[in-house]
Every structure is written in C-alpha cells, then in structure tokens.
Scaffold this motif. Structure first.
Motif, PDB file in Angstrom:
ATOM      1  N   LEU A 141       0.831  -1.209   0.000  1.00  0.00           N
ATOM      2  CA  LEU A 141       0.000   0.000   0.000  1.00  0.00           C
ATOM      3  C   LEU A 141       0.865   1.259   0.000  1.00  0.00           C
ATOM      4  O   LEU A 141       0.563   2.234  -0.691  1.00  0.00           O
ATOM      5  CB  LEU A 141      -0.925  -0.003   1.216  1.00  0.00           C
ATOM      6  N   THR A 142       1.955   1.211   0.753  1.00  0.00           N
ATOM      7  CA  THR A 142       2.863   2.368   0.793  1.00  0.00           C
ATOM      8  C   THR A 142       3.517   2.597  -0.563  1.00  0.00           C
ATOM      9  O   THR A 142       3.617   3.732  -1.034  1.00  0.00           O
ATOM     10  CB  THR A 142       3.950   2.135   1.865  1.00  0.00           C
ATOM     11  N   GLN A 143       3.938   1.502  -1.207  1.00  0.00           N
ATOM     12  CA  GLN A 143       4.559   1.623  -2.520  1.00  0.00           C
ATOM     13  C   GLN A 143       3.560   2.111  -3.558  1.00  0.00           C
ATOM     14  O   GLN A 143       3.875   2.959  -4.394  1.00  0.00           O
ATOM     15  CB  GLN A 143       5.125   0.272  -2.945  1.00  0.00           C
ATOM     16  N   ASN A 144       2.325   1.604  -3.494  1.00  0.00           N
ATOM     17  CA  ASN A 144       1.295   2.037  -4.439  1.00  0.00           C
ATOM     18  C   ASN A 144       0.969   3.511  -4.269  1.00  0.00           C
ATOM     19  O   ASN A 144       0.782   4.239  -5.260  1.00  0.00           O
ATOM     20  CB  ASN A 144       0.041   1.189  -4.254  1.00  0.00           C
ATOM     21  N   ALA A 145       0.915   3.969  -3.031  1.00  0.00           N
ATOM     22  CA  ALA A 145       0.651   5.390  -2.788  1.00  0.00           C
ATOM     23  C   ALA A 145       1.743   6.259  -3.401  1.00  0.00           C
ATOM     24  O   ALA A 145       1.468   7.315  -3.978  1.00  0.00           O
ATOM     25  CB  ALA A 145       0.540   5.648  -1.291  1.00  0.00           C
ATOM     26  N   ALA A 146       2.996   5.796  -3.300  1.00  0.00           N
ATOM     27  CA  ALA A 146       4.105   6.547  -3.908  1.00  0.00           C
ATOM     28  C   ALA A 146       3.993   6.563  -5.418  1.00  0.00           C
ATOM     29  O   ALA A 146       4.300   7.568  -6.069  1.00  0.00           O
ATOM     30  CB  ALA A 146       5.435   5.948  -3.483  1.00  0.00           C
ATOM     31  N   GLU A 147       3.500   5.454  -5.998  1.00  0.00           N
ATOM     32  CA  GLU A 147       3.395   5.354  -7.454  1.00  0.00           C
ATOM     33  C   GLU A 147       2.328   6.283  -8.017  1.00  0.00           C
ATOM     34  O   GLU A 147       2.420   6.719  -9.162  1.00  0.00           O
ATOM     35  CB  GLU A 147       3.101   3.915  -7.863  1.00  0.00           C
ATOM     36  N   ILE A 148       1.295   6.569  -7.256  1.00  0.00           N
ATOM     37  CA  ILE A 148       0.234   7.451  -7.752  1.00  0.00           C
ATOM     38  C   ILE A 148       0.408   8.883  -7.266  1.00  0.00           C
ATOM     39  O   ILE A 148      -0.518   9.694  -7.351  1.00  0.00           O
ATOM     40  CB  ILE A 148      -1.160   6.910  -7.360  1.00  0.00           C
ATOM     41  N   PRO A 206       7.739  20.192 -14.372  1.00  0.00           N
ATOM     42  CA  PRO A 206       7.166  19.382 -13.286  1.00  0.00           C
ATOM     43  C   PRO A 206       6.411  18.186 -13.839  1.00  0.00           C
ATOM     44  O   PRO A 206       5.876  18.226 -14.938  1.00  0.00           O
ATOM     45  CB  PRO A 206       6.213  20.361 -12.599  1.00  0.00           C
ATOM     46  N   ALA A 207       6.391  17.102 -13.067  1.00  0.00           N
ATOM     47  CA  ALA A 207       5.676  15.888 -13.453  1.00  0.00           C
ATOM     48  C   ALA A 207       5.218  15.185 -12.192  1.00  0.00           C
ATOM     49  O   ALA A 207       5.818  15.341 -11.118  1.00  0.00           O
ATOM     50  CB  ALA A 207       6.580  14.967 -14.271  1.00  0.00           C
ATOM     51  N   LEU A 208       4.130  14.415 -12.296  1.00  0.00           N
ATOM     52  CA  LEU A 208       3.602  13.693 -11.144  1.00  0.00           C
ATOM     53  C   LEU A 208       4.687  12.806 -10.554  1.00  0.00           C
ATOM     54  O   LEU A 208       5.356  12.060 -11.261  1.00  0.00           O
ATOM     55  CB  LEU A 208       2.399  12.843 -11.566  1.00  0.00           C
ATOM     56  N   PHE A 209       4.870  12.891  -9.252  1.00  0.00           N
ATOM     57  CA  PHE A 209       5.903  12.120  -8.577  1.00  0.00           C
ATOM     58  C   PHE A 209       5.480  10.665  -8.479  1.00  0.00           C
ATOM     59  O   PHE A 209       4.490  10.325  -7.819  1.00  0.00           O
ATOM     60  CB  PHE A 209       6.169  12.677  -7.177  1.00  0.00           C
ATOM     61  N   GLN A 210       6.230   9.798  -9.147  1.00  0.00           N
ATOM     62  CA  GLN A 210       6.036   8.352  -9.077  1.00  0.00           C
ATOM     63  C   GLN A 210       7.400   7.737  -8.868  1.00  0.00           C
ATOM     64  O   GLN A 210       8.195   7.599  -9.809  1.00  0.00           O
ATOM     65  CB  GLN A 210       5.376   7.840 -10.359  1.00  0.00           C
ATOM     66  N   LYS A 211       7.682   7.371  -7.641  1.00  0.00           N
ATOM     67  CA  LYS A 211       9.040   7.025  -7.222  1.00  0.00           C
ATOM     68  C   LYS A 211       9.671   5.940  -8.084  1.00  0.00           C
ATOM     69  O   LYS A 211      10.782   6.092  -8.596  1.00  0.00           O
ATOM     70  CB  LYS A 211       9.035   6.599  -5.754  1.00  0.00           C
ATOM     71  N   LYS A 212       8.974   4.817  -8.263  1.00  0.00           N
ATOM     72  CA  LYS A 212       9.564   3.692  -8.989  1.00  0.00           C
ATOM     73  C   LYS A 212       9.872   4.073 -10.433  1.00  0.00           C
ATOM     74  O   LYS A 212      10.946   3.762 -10.961  1.00  0.00           O
ATOM     75  CB  LYS A 212       8.632   2.481  -8.944  1.00  0.00           C
TER      76      LYS A 212
END
Length: 563
Positions: A141-148, A206-212
């Motif tokens: 869930l934490t990783q998915n939140a970072a991805e979106i 700027p671009a939406l932050f998606q860590k992976k």
C-alpha cells in the motif's frame, strides 16, 4: 614517597574497577507463563532476556508484542512487571487464543481500488484477511501510494476490537496531496548535458511524482558510456517541492583502435599486412557529441576513409543530427566519395528513428580495363530504426544492438537514363549471458542492393575482422550478402576472456553471376591491459567445397586504448 604514590594509584585503580563493574551490571528478565505453548512462543519471539538498561528491556517487550499481533495473537497480554531486585525483573505472559482471520475496515477509495486489483474481495468497505498478511499488505500500500503521487501517505491499524463475530480493525489512511517532481539537480558533473535528462531518461519537470518510475528512468543514464554514478540517486521532500539528486562523474571514453591483419601473400613468399585506425571522440565538449574517424587499408591498394559526427538532441530538442563523409579507393580503378546528412528522433528508451540523404559520386580511370566500372552519381533516400543497449563492463560492454535501414536510390551514369534501386541493410548483435563466466556472442550483418543492372564500383565490399574473419579485409564484392559471427566466450576473470570463432557467410554477385557460402574457424582472446583492450584472433577462411589449409589462416591483432 614512591611507595605512597604506588599505593594511591593501586587504590584508585581498584575503585574505578569496582565502579565500572557496578555500572556494567546487566538487567535480567524472567517471563512467567502458564503452558508449554506459551513457553514456545516466548523462546521463538523474545530475542533476549538480559539487557544493558531498563529502556532496552521495554523496547524488546514492545517489539515482541508487535510480532505476536502480526502472528494472530491479538489478545495476548504482558502484565504485572515486577522489580524483584536491582538487577532482576519478572513479567507475566498470557497468549490467549490465536486469531486466524480479521475483518479489516477501509474507508479510503484509492486503497480499496488497489486491493481489488490484488484480487481481494471487498464487502461493505472491508476485507477478510489473515493477521500474517497485514505485514505483506502495508508495504504494498505504501509503494502504491508513492506510485500514484502520494509518497508521504501513512497507513495505521486502529480500533482493534474483539466481538462474538471475531476480531476487527480499521485501516487509517492519512493521504497527503499529490506531489510533483519539481527539480532534477546534478551533483559532481555540473556540465552534464541537461538534454539527456529530458530526452534520454524522459525525466521532465514538473511531473507527477512516481518514485519507482522516476528511479527506473535514471537507470537509462547508467547506459551512457561517458558518465557514471558516484552514488545512488536521492530524493528530497520539502513542503512545496520534490527534488531528485543525481550524483554523476564524467568518464573519459575516447578510444583509439588499431588493427593489424597478417596473411600469406599469394604472389610472393611474404606476409600481406592489412589494418586500420579507428578514432572515437566522445563528449569532449560536454554535449554528448560523437566523432568517428576511420582509416582502413586491406593490403591490396584499397583504402577507406570515414568521418562521422553525431550531435544529439540539437538545441535541446528531441532531434539529433549526424553528418558523414566516406571515401573508398580501389587502386587506380575507381574512387567513390559520399556525403550523408541524417536526422534522428528518440522515440523510446534506447530507440531512434532516422531519415537520411546520401549523395554519392564515383569516378573511374580512363585506362581501366574493367568494363563493369563506370562513373556515376547517386542519391539515396533512406529510413533507419536503431536500438542499442550497453552494460557496465569494460571488456564486454555491448549487450544488444539493432540497426535496420531501407531506402531507394537514383543512379545516373553518362547514359542519360536513371536507374531506380532499392537498398536495405540489417546489423544486429546480442550477447547471451549463460552464466557469470560464460557468454555466447552473435553478430549478423546483411546488405541488399536490388537493381536492373549493376556496376562493380557500387557493389558492397565485405570480409575481415568486422563480419567474417579469416578473409582479407573487404576482399569480396556482392550485391547481396549476409554474415554471422559467433563467439563462445569463457571469462576466468573480468580482465580476460577466451573465445571460439565460428563464422559463416552467404553472398551473391549478379554482375559476375557468382554465389558462394563461406566459413571460418579459429580461436581468440581479449585481454584488459594497462594500455587498453588487446584482442588476438586467429581464423581460417574456407570457400564452399574448398579444403582446409592452415596456410590460409589470418591473424587479427586489435588494440583499443581509452584516453
């Protein structure tokens, strides 16, 4: 006086020793249980029973509680902590019944949608889940939140309750607002060409932050041969900005490659000497530009001169520009000169789509006895698709390469008629990694010239170190040829590999009504030395239905020096 001083030092040492002993006394904890199963749980999840401090002991108790919760012991209790003496404590433990399933209530829509994608059955904003699965779900869930775009979102279990229907809990989701990647900051190599960040790595701000996705894109820069990472990329979060830090170092990747080929001279009892010099200048002006200068001689009065320059991402656009000059001279028979202008667009990772215009002119000697050579002028319009991938290896850097070219040509001779021609070529290479010490390298070159009639001075020339070893450089002419180089490589260390040579080729020359199959066999080695990469290859070339003769072997000696 000396005796008094000695006695004083002795008493001081004894006092300090006793003081240290008092402070270094450990705290022991006795855990009181009521069954063998509880004894088993304590021995499994309680790591220590002796501690250096009271705080360390309470921290161990809290960690054990969390482990037991995740294993399903939701009603366990640690209570009645007693201090029996200065160094001894006791604590009672009750495990109660293990819970096999818990109802988890979730009121965050994005989290519910993601759990649906993971094939969890949602019923009235809740899912049935084993306690052990909670520690697997929370990182996802934490990783998915970072991805979106919500990297600072937190998840917490609250309101853990027991009832007649079983256990339930609520997943509290503290979701922060979407964040954007606002800056990409280069550290170390300040003159790194920024256009590579935008067009090579596709990192735009700027671009939406998606860590992976962001970290995956930075790996594209690792494939650039003129730069290296001094340490892993880092992210910095501030109240109103998100920055990506790239720690880069410039690499000197200019190369000077020299090749010598030794083969028997058919007319004299001497060795024929052939060779070339290949100079690559890379990123000397910090723009990622490349210049290649090649001079080649095959030992039979044949010379080739190539000069090519590539300017990537011109004016910070996704378009790259390449120019080239090629001069081919065959003794006094003919001479070809061509100029090429090519534009390329980076359409995907490591993939370019190009269009080019080539102007070629051939002059012939009036005293030439070859009636199949005539002066001509040619315009060639072509498209190219290319892909390349490298790996972090000095000795075997190429992982995959593909270049496909197709186009049309208009040839004009002294005859007023214009001849329409079709051209195509394919160059492909791949390095199959069988194991850390074993690789299989394949390299294919294919070229086609289709025309109603042919001239000898416009045909392709092949043979030698770059396509089929064991034959003299550019000694075979054809309007169609395909070659396959194969090498089985054994690397006892990162500084050396030994390889087999098994090459094959097929060609057609419609001008002379000739076609043939060629083979070559041999052995080679590549060494990483202080001077550069030294390659030795001994190969014997054989025409179809020809007997093997050791005297036909050719020794290829190559040195690649970096500077």
């Amino acid at each position: 006086m000396k005796q008094k001083q000695f006695l004083y030092n002795l008493l001081l040492a004894i006092y300090l020793s006793s003081l240290c002993s008092a402070f270094s006394q450990n705290i022991s904890l006795e855990i009181i249980t009521n069954s063998k199963s509880e004894d088993s749980l304590i021995s499994k999840y309680f790591q220590n029973i002796e501690f250096d401090s009271f705080n360390e002991m309470t921290e161990e108790i809290n960690q054990t509680k969390n482990k037991l919760y995740l294993e399903g012991y939701l009603q366990h209790k640690f209570h009645n902590l007693k201090k029996n003496s200065k160094e001894n404590y006791s604590l009672e433990f009750f495990s109660e019944k293990k819970t096999k399933q818990i109802t988890l209530y979730i009121y965050d829509t994005k989290t519910l949608n993601y759990l649906t994608d993971l094939d969890y059955k949602i019923s009235k904003n809740s899912i049935k889940i084993k306690p052990q699965e909670i520690r697997e779900i929370l990182p996802k869930l934490t990783q998915n939140a970072a991805e979106i775009g919500n990297p600072l979102t937190t998840f917490q279990l609250i309101n853990i309750l027991a009832s007649e229907k079983g256990f339930s809990a609520e997943l509290k989701v503290n979701r922060k607002e979407n964040r954007n990647l606002t800056k990409v900051i280069i550290k170390g190599y300040s003159k790194f060409p920024k256009s590579f960040i935008k067009h090579q790595a596709k990192l735009k701000t700027p671009a939406l932050f998606q860590k992976k996705k962001i970290l995956d894109k930075t790996k594209t820069l690792e494939e650039l041969d003129f730069v290296s990472f001094s340490k892993a990329p880092e992210l910095q979060f501030k109240k109103d900005s998100t920055s990506l830090y790239l720690y880069l170092d410039k690499k000197n990747t200019n190369t000077l490659e020299g090749f010598l080929g030794f083969s028997p001279n058919e007319d004299e009892s001497k060795l024929r000497l052939a060779g070339y010099l290949n100079l690559n200048l890379i990123n000397n002006f910090n723009q990622g530009e490349r210049t290649n200068l090649t001079y080649k001689s095959n030992g039979d009065n044949q010379q080739i001169l190539n000069l090519n320059t590539n300017l990537p991402f011109l004016f910070k656009s996704p378009i790259s520009l390449s120019t080239g000059i090629n001069i081919f001279r065959q003794d006094s028979t003919f001479s070809n000169a061509s100029q090429t202008l090519e534009t390329s667009l980076n359409i995907a990772k490591n993939t370019f789509l190009s269009t080019s215009l080539e102007l070629e002119q051939s002059t012939t000697s009036q005293n030439s006895e070859n009636t199949n050579t005539k002066p001509y002028k040619k315009q060639i319009y072509s498209g190219k698709l290319s892909y390349s991938k490298t790996k972090n290896s000095t000795l075997q850097p190429q992982s995959a390469y593909l270049e496909f070219i197709a186009g049309t040509a208009l040839r004009k001779t002294q005859n007023p008629n214009t001849t329409n021609q079709f051209i195509a070529s394919l160059n492909a290479a791949y390095n199959f990694r069988i194991s850390p010490n074993h690789n299989l390298h394949l390299n294919n070159q294919t070229a086609l010239l289709k025309s109603t009639n042919y001239l000898d001075n416009e045909l392709f020339r092949f043979g030698g170190i770059n396509n089929i070893r064991g034959f003299k450089e550019n000694s075979i002419s054809a309007n169609l040829y395909t070659t396959l180089q194969t090498e089985y490589r054994y690397s006892p260390s990162s500084k050396i590999y030994i390889n087999t040579i098994i090459d094959a080729a097929y060609y057609e020359n419609n001008l002379s009504n000739q076609e043939d199959i060629l083979y070559s066999f041999g052995l080679g080695t590549s060494l990483l030395t202080k001077a550069g990469i030294l390659k030795l290859n001994l190969a014997n070339g054989i025409h179809n239905n020809q007997k093997f003769e050791l005297s036909n072997s050719i020794l290829h000696l190559t040195l690649i020096a970096n500077f």
